[in-house]
Design an enzyme around this catalytic site. Structure first.
Site, PDB file in Angstrom:
ATOM      1  CG  ASP A  78      -1.812   1.176   1.326  1.00 43.49           C
ATOM      2  OD1 ASP A  78      -2.716   1.270   0.487  1.00 43.49           O
ATOM      3  OD2 ASP A  78      -1.616   2.017   2.224  1.00 43.49           O
ATOM      4  CD  GLU A 114      -2.449   2.673  -3.397  1.00 41.34           C
ATOM      5  OE1 GLU A 114      -3.585   3.152  -3.567  1.00 41.34           O
ATOM      6  OE2 GLU A 114      -1.897   2.612  -2.276  1.00 41.34           O
TER       7      GLU A 114
END
Length: 538
Positions: A243, A284
């Site tokens: 993330d 990401e």
């Protein structure tokens, strides 16, 4: 199975009815209706690498087994036969070969992106034994399971942060946690921070005041997060989705790329040396291509340029122009492989942070089907967002809450999973049916996804080939695909009309697969590709 090279008609889906004003419901008598046929020869699953079709599961919204309304690990295990039943020839399961779970670690929030303990599974999801059982069942089906790992920030409830605050309050510079998080006496321009109570110091929190950011200039922080990754590798996980990968060092791309080069190597070497496992790692990096491409020197990245309502997939489908997509893809892949020849492309159309694709790519118009063709007939490891395959809807809307993008999976049975807290999306807006209404329907979007994944599994060159976009005046989307010096072609017709094409230009003579609307055929050098259809030729 031999095919006639002079004339062949092959179709999974043939048109029964078509109307430009069709509604979104698959049961609507005015909607597009598709009739499928099964794939031909039986096959053996050839996949033993990371070129797989992945399926993202927002864990708390997928399937509930204890009646509390929250999806759990046992629920995912119970639904594995829907995702992959272990038989590539059954045609009954979706056939995905990878699963990405959004964070499952202990956390005070519904989304779990603020971790309070990286070594514990959140009790709402189950226990470590439940994860191990899920992993065991996945591996029996040749399915890899990757976990969402949040390295940039933690929860304010994390013991590390509690000790960090105590050390600053007591001015205890000897504490191991004193420099565990980013902190300042004067906040840099462009950064977001909050005061540490009882001090004139500020901790950095660019995402939320509840998400303090770790300090990777401190070697102990780096060592701890390597330790976290190794712990879950020891439990059997097959990789990670990272993330907020570009926020390790805020607005410092050079240092971020250097960080991932080191971190990825450290944990990948560990998995290889101890378990002979080739970890799959994807980050990401939600930014322009020029920003995300350098990260691919060590980790794969999602391609955000093709996703969303204004991405290249959606724009190409709505413009009925395959040249838009092939030109972009050709340019992107050329740059990607320049960075890393072994990079694995990762296209998608929506995820838990975006509005669901069924809001702008509809079943009734056929655009949902065509978008699936474009990105699932691409190289690498595409990612499907849970429920996308049945046309689930969900958008932030006027309430501006991401919970509306993470709604309960529509199984259509007695599953007790409920929408997340804060949801404002009306259930009346879900007009495309459920798994139960689509699973046995030859005309369903779910059937289309199953067939596309079967094709990906059947042909190595679809997953691993080098794609070269070929521009053409017919506005077809044409890719030349090369693997092991053998050439194939994938041709997409994004228009509502059949198109004739001179195959002698490509030196191709045979259709391998056709999936779409209207049959496709070859007669002499003339290829007729059906409306809203994609074909594989050689």
């Amino acid at each position: 199975m031999k095919k006639n090279k002079l004339f062949i008609t092959v179709s999974f889906f043939s048109l029964i009815a078509l109307t430009s004003c069709a509604k979104d419901s698959p049961s609507d008598p005015d909607a597009i209706i598709w009739e499928d046929e099964v794939l031909g020869d039986p096959m053996v699953d050839p996949t033993n690498d990371n070129y797989r079709t992945f399926y993202e599961i927002f864990t708390s919204s997928f399937s509930d087994t204890n009646g509390d309304g929250i999806g759990d690990l046992k629920g995912i295990t119970n639904r594995l036969d829907y995702l992959n039943d272990g038989d590539v020839n059954s045609g009954k399961s979706l056939g995905v070969q990878g699963i990405w779970l959004t964070p499952i670690f202990q956390s005070p929030s519904y989304h779990k992106y603020d971790v309070s303990d990286y070594y514990k599974i959140d009790s709402s999801f189950g226990k470590l034994e439940d994860l191990k059982n899920l992993l065991d069942q996945c591996h029996k089906r040749n399915v890899k399971l990757i976990l969402d790992l949040v390295l940039n920030h933690t929860s304010v409830n994390n013991t590390w942060f509690i000790e960090f605050k105590r050390a600053h309050t007591n001015n205890d510079e000897s504490s191991v946690y004193y420099n565990f998080y980013e902190w300042y006496t004067e906040t840099p321009v462009g950064h977001t921070s909050r005061v540490i109570p009882g001090t004139n110091h500020y901790y950095e929190c660019n995402f939320s005041s509840e998400m303090p950011e770790l300090n990777y200039d401190n070697p102990k922080v780096y060592e701890e997060m390597v330790k976290v990754a190794k712990y879950w590798i020891d439990q059997g996980v097959d990789g990670y989705r990272f993330d907020a990968a570009k926020y390790i060092y805020f607005k410092d791309e050079k240092r971020n790329v250097e960080f991932w080069n080191k971190y990825a190597k450290d944990i990948k070497d560990y998995a290889k040396e101890k378990y002979n496992k080739d970890l799959y790692m994807i980050g990401e990096v939600w930014d322009s291509d020029s920003i995300l491409l350098p990260y691919n020197s060590s980790i794969n990245t999602f391609n955000f340029s093709v996703a969303g309502g204004e991405g290249y997939i959606s724009n190409s489908v709505k413009a009925q122009d395959g040249n838009i997509y092939t030109k972009y893809t050709n340019n992107f892949l050329t740059k990607l492989y320049d960075v890393n020849p072994d990079a694995i492309y990762a296209p998608f159309i929506a995820n838990h942070d975006t509005d669901r694709a069924a809001g702008y790519l509809t079943i009734g118009t056929g655009t949902a089907y065509m978008a699936a063709n474009l990105y699932l007939l691409n190289p690498g490891s595409p990612f499907i967002y849970y429920g996308e395959e049945i046309g689930m809807k969900g958008s932030r809307g006027g309430a501006s809450t991401d919970a509306n993008r993470r709604l309960a999976m529509l199984w259509g049975d007695e599953d007790t999973v409920r929408n997340p807290k804060g949801t404002t999306y009306s259930s009346q807006s879900q007009t495309n049916g459920t798994v139960a209404t689509q699973i046995n329907s030859k005309s369903s979007l779910l059937t289309r996804y199953r067939k596309l994944i079967q094709i990906r599994t059947k042909y190595d060159w679809v997953r691993k080939g080098r794609y070269e976009g070929i521009q053409n005046k017919e506005n077809l989307g044409i890719f030349k695909v090369t693997l092991d010096n053998k050439v194939h072609y994938i041709i997409h017709n994004l228009s509502p009309e059949d198109i004739e094409f001179d195959l002698s230009i490509l030196n191709a003579t045979q259709i391998l697969e056709s999936i779409g609307l209207n049959p496709s055929s070859i007669q002499g050098n003339t290829l007729k590709i059906g409306a809203f259809s994609s074909i594989l030729v050689e």
